[in-house]
Design a protein around this motif. Sequence first.
Motif, PDB file in Angstrom:
ATOM      1  N   HIS A  62      -4.028  -0.894   4.719  1.00 19.35           N
ATOM      2  CA  HIS A  62      -4.719  -2.035   4.110  1.00 19.35           C
ATOM      3  C   HIS A  62      -5.326  -1.628   2.762  1.00 19.35           C
ATOM      4  CE1 HIS A  62      -6.505  -6.045   4.493  1.00 19.35           C
ATOM      5  NE2 HIS A  62      -7.538  -5.522   3.837  1.00 19.35           N
ATOM      6  N   PHE A  63      -5.955  -0.466   2.725  1.00 17.91           N
ATOM      7  CA  PHE A  63      -6.527   0.079   1.490  1.00 17.91           C
ATOM      8  C   PHE A  63      -5.458   0.209   0.406  1.00 17.91           C
ATOM      9  CE2 PHE A  63      -6.777   4.341  -0.596  1.00 17.91           C
ATOM     10  CZ  PHE A  63      -7.776   4.080  -1.527  1.00 17.91           C
ATOM     11  N   MET A  64      -4.300   0.736   0.769  1.00 22.26           N
ATOM     12  CA  MET A  64      -3.239   0.936  -0.227  1.00 22.26           C
ATOM     13  C   MET A  64      -2.814  -0.387  -0.859  1.00 22.26           C
ATOM     14  SD  MET A  64      -2.867   4.054  -0.513  1.00 22.26           S
ATOM     15  CE  MET A  64      -1.545   5.199  -0.586  1.00 22.26           C
ATOM     16  N   LYS A  65      -2.683  -1.423  -0.032  1.00 25.54           N
ATOM     17  CA  LYS A  65      -2.266  -2.723  -0.573  1.00 25.54           C
ATOM     18  C   LYS A  65      -3.395  -3.386  -1.360  1.00 25.54           C
ATOM     19  CE  LYS A  65      -0.284  -7.166   0.602  1.00 25.54           C
ATOM     20  NZ  LYS A  65       0.156  -8.070   1.654  1.00 25.54           N
ATOM     21  N   GLU A  66      -4.608  -3.361  -0.812  1.00 26.08           N
ATOM     22  CA  GLU A  66      -5.737  -4.034  -1.460  1.00 26.08           C
ATOM     23  C   GLU A  66      -6.151  -3.375  -2.768  1.00 26.08           C
ATOM     24  OE1 GLU A  66      -7.501  -6.937  -0.623  1.00 26.08           O
ATOM     25  OE2 GLU A  66      -5.718  -7.150   0.628  1.00 26.08           O
ATOM     26  N   ALA A  99      -1.458  12.977   3.655  1.00 27.17           N
ATOM     27  CA  ALA A  99      -0.214  13.370   2.977  1.00 27.17           C
ATOM     28  C   ALA A  99       0.621  12.131   2.636  1.00 27.17           C
ATOM     29  CB  ALA A  99       0.575  14.341   3.849  1.00 27.17           C
ATOM     30  N   ALA A 100       0.602  11.133   3.515  1.00 24.73           N
ATOM     31  CA  ALA A 100       1.321   9.888   3.237  1.00 24.73           C
ATOM     32  C   ALA A 100       0.688   9.142   2.064  1.00 24.73           C
ATOM     33  CB  ALA A 100       1.355   9.008   4.484  1.00 24.73           C
ATOM     34  N   CYS A 101      -0.635   9.175   1.981  1.00 26.66           N
ATOM     35  CA  CYS A 101      -1.324   8.577   0.827  1.00 26.66           C
ATOM     36  C   CYS A 101      -0.911   9.292  -0.455  1.00 26.66           C
ATOM     37  CB  CYS A 101      -2.842   8.666   0.996  1.00 26.66           C
ATOM     38  SG  CYS A 101      -3.524   7.608   2.270  1.00 26.66           S
ATOM     39  N   GLU A 102      -0.934  10.610  -0.403  1.00 25.94           N
ATOM     40  CA  GLU A 102      -0.581  11.404  -1.582  1.00 25.94           C
ATOM     41  C   GLU A 102       0.846  11.100  -2.033  1.00 25.94           C
ATOM     42  OE1 GLU A 102      -1.222  15.942  -3.127  1.00 25.94           O
ATOM     43  OE2 GLU A 102      -0.887  15.643  -0.979  1.00 25.94           O
ATOM     44  N   LYS A 103       1.759  11.010  -1.089  1.00 25.05           N
ATOM     45  CA  LYS A 103       3.156  10.697  -1.425  1.00 25.05           C
ATOM     46  C   LYS A 103       3.252   9.314  -2.070  1.00 25.05           C
ATOM     47  CE  LYS A 103       7.792  10.720   0.488  1.00 25.05           C
ATOM     48  NZ  LYS A 103       8.615  11.014   1.669  1.00 25.05           N
ATOM     49  N   LEU A 120      -6.565  10.305  -4.267  1.00 27.78           N
ATOM     50  CA  LEU A 120      -6.564  10.902  -2.932  1.00 27.78           C
ATOM     51  C   LEU A 120      -7.999  11.011  -2.384  1.00 27.78           C
ATOM     52  CD1 LEU A 120      -4.776  11.952  -0.711  1.00 27.78           C
ATOM     53  CD2 LEU A 120      -4.906  14.218  -1.745  1.00 27.78           C
ATOM     54  N   ALA A 121      -8.960  11.287  -3.245  1.00 25.76           N
ATOM     55  CA  ALA A 121     -10.365  11.347  -2.810  1.00 25.76           C
ATOM     56  C   ALA A 121     -10.822   9.969  -2.317  1.00 25.76           C
ATOM     57  CB  ALA A 121     -11.257  11.839  -3.952  1.00 25.76           C
ATOM     58  N   ARG A 122     -10.371   8.910  -2.972  1.00 29.76           N
ATOM     59  CA  ARG A 122     -10.699   7.545  -2.515  1.00 29.76           C
ATOM     60  C   ARG A 122     -10.105   7.303  -1.130  1.00 29.76           C
ATOM     61  NH1 ARG A 122      -9.090   2.966  -6.186  1.00 29.76           N
ATOM     62  NH2 ARG A 122     -10.538   1.832  -4.863  1.00 29.76           N
ATOM     63  N   ALA A 123      -8.877   7.744  -0.911  1.00 30.79           N
ATOM     64  CA  ALA A 123      -8.241   7.582   0.404  1.00 30.79           C
ATOM     65  C   ALA A 123      -9.020   8.368   1.461  1.00 30.79           C
ATOM     66  CB  ALA A 123      -6.790   8.035   0.350  1.00 30.79           C
ATOM     67  N   GLU A 124      -9.453   9.567   1.110  1.00 28.77           N
ATOM     68  CA  GLU A 124     -10.243  10.380   2.049  1.00 28.77           C
ATOM     69  C   GLU A 124     -11.553   9.684   2.399  1.00 28.77           C
ATOM     70  OE1 GLU A 124     -10.528  14.719   1.468  1.00 28.77           O
ATOM     71  OE2 GLU A 124      -9.034  14.431  -0.118  1.00 28.77           O
ATOM     72  N   GLU A 125     -12.180   9.032   1.419  1.00 29.75           N
ATOM     73  CA  GLU A 125     -13.417   8.289   1.679  1.00 29.75           C
ATOM     74  C   GLU A 125     -13.170   7.167   2.684  1.00 29.75           C
ATOM     75  OE1 GLU A 125     -15.222   6.851  -1.948  1.00 29.75           O
ATOM     76  OE2 GLU A 125     -15.104   8.851  -2.868  1.00 29.75           O
ATOM     77  N   LYS A 132     -14.797   1.082   6.898  1.00 27.94           N
ATOM     78  CA  LYS A 132     -14.057   0.578   5.733  1.00 27.94           C
ATOM     79  C   LYS A 132     -12.737  -0.045   6.177  1.00 27.94           C
ATOM     80  CE  LYS A 132     -13.918   0.477   1.190  1.00 27.94           C
ATOM     81  NZ  LYS A 132     -14.748  -0.394   0.434  1.00 27.94           N
ATOM     82  N   TYR A 133     -12.553  -1.329   5.881  1.00 28.07           N
ATOM     83  CA  TYR A 133     -11.360  -2.124   6.206  1.00 28.07           C
ATOM     84  C   TYR A 133     -11.160  -2.338   7.711  1.00 28.07           C
ATOM     85  CZ  TYR A 133     -10.339  -1.400   1.300  1.00 28.07           C
ATOM     86  OH  TYR A 133     -10.432  -1.359  -0.059  1.00 28.07           O
ATOM     87  N   ARG A 134     -12.112  -1.895   8.515  1.00 21.34           N
ATOM     88  CA  ARG A 134     -11.991  -2.059   9.970  1.00 21.34           C
ATOM     89  C   ARG A 134     -11.944  -3.537  10.359  1.00 21.34           C
ATOM     90  NH1 ARG A 134     -14.812  -2.549  14.769  1.00 21.34           N
ATOM     91  NH2 ARG A 134     -14.140  -1.134  16.428  1.00 21.34           N
ATOM     92  N   ASP A 135     -12.893  -4.317   9.843  1.00 20.54           N
ATOM     93  CA  ASP A 135     -12.944  -5.729  10.204  1.00 20.54           C
ATOM     94  C   ASP A 135     -11.687  -6.478   9.768  1.00 20.54           C
ATOM     95  OD1 ASP A 135     -15.426  -5.300  11.320  1.00 20.54           O
ATOM     96  OD2 ASP A 135     -16.547  -6.100   9.603  1.00 20.54           O
ATOM     97  N   GLU A 136     -11.184  -6.161   8.576  1.00 20.87           N
ATOM     98  CA  GLU A 136      -9.980  -6.818   8.083  1.00 20.87           C
ATOM     99  C   GLU A 136      -8.776  -6.506   8.974  1.00 20.87           C
ATOM    100  OE1 GLU A 136     -12.200  -5.086   6.375  1.00 20.87           O
ATOM    101  OE2 GLU A 136     -12.453  -5.841   4.343  1.00 20.87           O
ATOM    102  N   VAL A 137      -8.644  -5.244   9.362  1.00 26.54           N
ATOM    103  CA  VAL A 137      -7.522  -4.834  10.209  1.00 26.54           C
ATOM    104  C   VAL A 137      -7.643  -5.468  11.593  1.00 26.54           C
ATOM    105  CG1 VAL A 137      -6.481  -2.855  11.393  1.00 26.54           C
ATOM    106  CG2 VAL A 137      -7.001  -2.719   8.944  1.00 26.54           C
ATOM    107  N   LEU A 138      -8.838  -5.457  12.159  1.00 27.80           N
ATOM    108  CA  LEU A 138      -9.023  -6.060  13.484  1.00 27.80           C
ATOM    109  C   LEU A 138      -8.773  -7.563  13.449  1.00 27.80           C
ATOM    110  CD1 LEU A 138     -12.043  -4.001  14.855  1.00 27.80           C
ATOM    111  CD2 LEU A 138      -9.596  -3.735  15.365  1.00 27.80           C
ATOM    112  N   ALA A 139      -9.091  -8.221  12.340  1.00 33.38           N
ATOM    113  CA  ALA A 139      -8.781  -9.649  12.196  1.00 33.38           C
ATOM    114  C   ALA A 139      -7.261  -9.863  12.192  1.00 33.38           C
ATOM    115  CB  ALA A 139      -9.407 -10.211  10.915  1.00 33.38           C
ATOM    116  N   GLN A 140      -6.537  -8.978  11.521  1.00 32.83           N
ATOM    117  CA  GLN A 140      -5.070  -9.074  11.533  1.00 32.83           C
ATOM    118  C   GLN A 140      -4.524  -8.865  12.941  1.00 32.83           C
ATOM    119  OE1 GLN A 140      -4.050  -6.059   8.653  1.00 32.83           O
ATOM    120  NE2 GLN A 140      -3.988  -7.526   6.961  1.00 32.83           N
TER     121      GLN A 140
END
Length: 191
Positions: A62-66, A99-103, A120-125, A132-140
Amino acid sequence: MTPEQLQYGVNKMQWYCEKFGGESRVMPMISRLSSVFESIGLPTYSLEGNTGPTLDGHRLAHFMKEEYSQSHQDVFMDTIMIDYFCNSKAPCDETALLAACEKSFEANTSANAEEQKANLARAEEVLRDKSKYRDEVLAQVRDVQGRISGVPHFIIRNEDTKKKVEFSGAQPVETFLDAFEELGGEGLELQ
């Protein structure tokens, strides 16, 4: 699940045997999926390794797309799917998820090394902040609950006509082409 199972998952073959009714039902599935993977040029399908919780992976997708783009999410998802189905990596393996984020960042940006490190640091956060993005994913999840029984599950929607086609599992290319044709080709969104 125990804290250790949440972090490392559980044996994939054992879990599949329990879920699908034993080894006699799982072995033909492995054979079929191995053939499908080979026919489309993917690495060898495997039930080695562990399976486990996928919420962190969904939050990162979700983070990657948003925060970046659909293409970022696509590379991320392709990578974790290959890791899970072919490379014996658990979907809760934080190292594999990062690693998938980095790729994805490498494939989708021309950013310099410092910018890549910041991405990558943002992805780690996001990975560390479980809210973070939990509510959005659970809504999906709530939106599709009861309709989906396996992965991958595809929803192809024509935003112009609001028609959609859904199907699960490994599918031949023709299934996708038929769906695109049925929906008209314009305004399509693959979810």
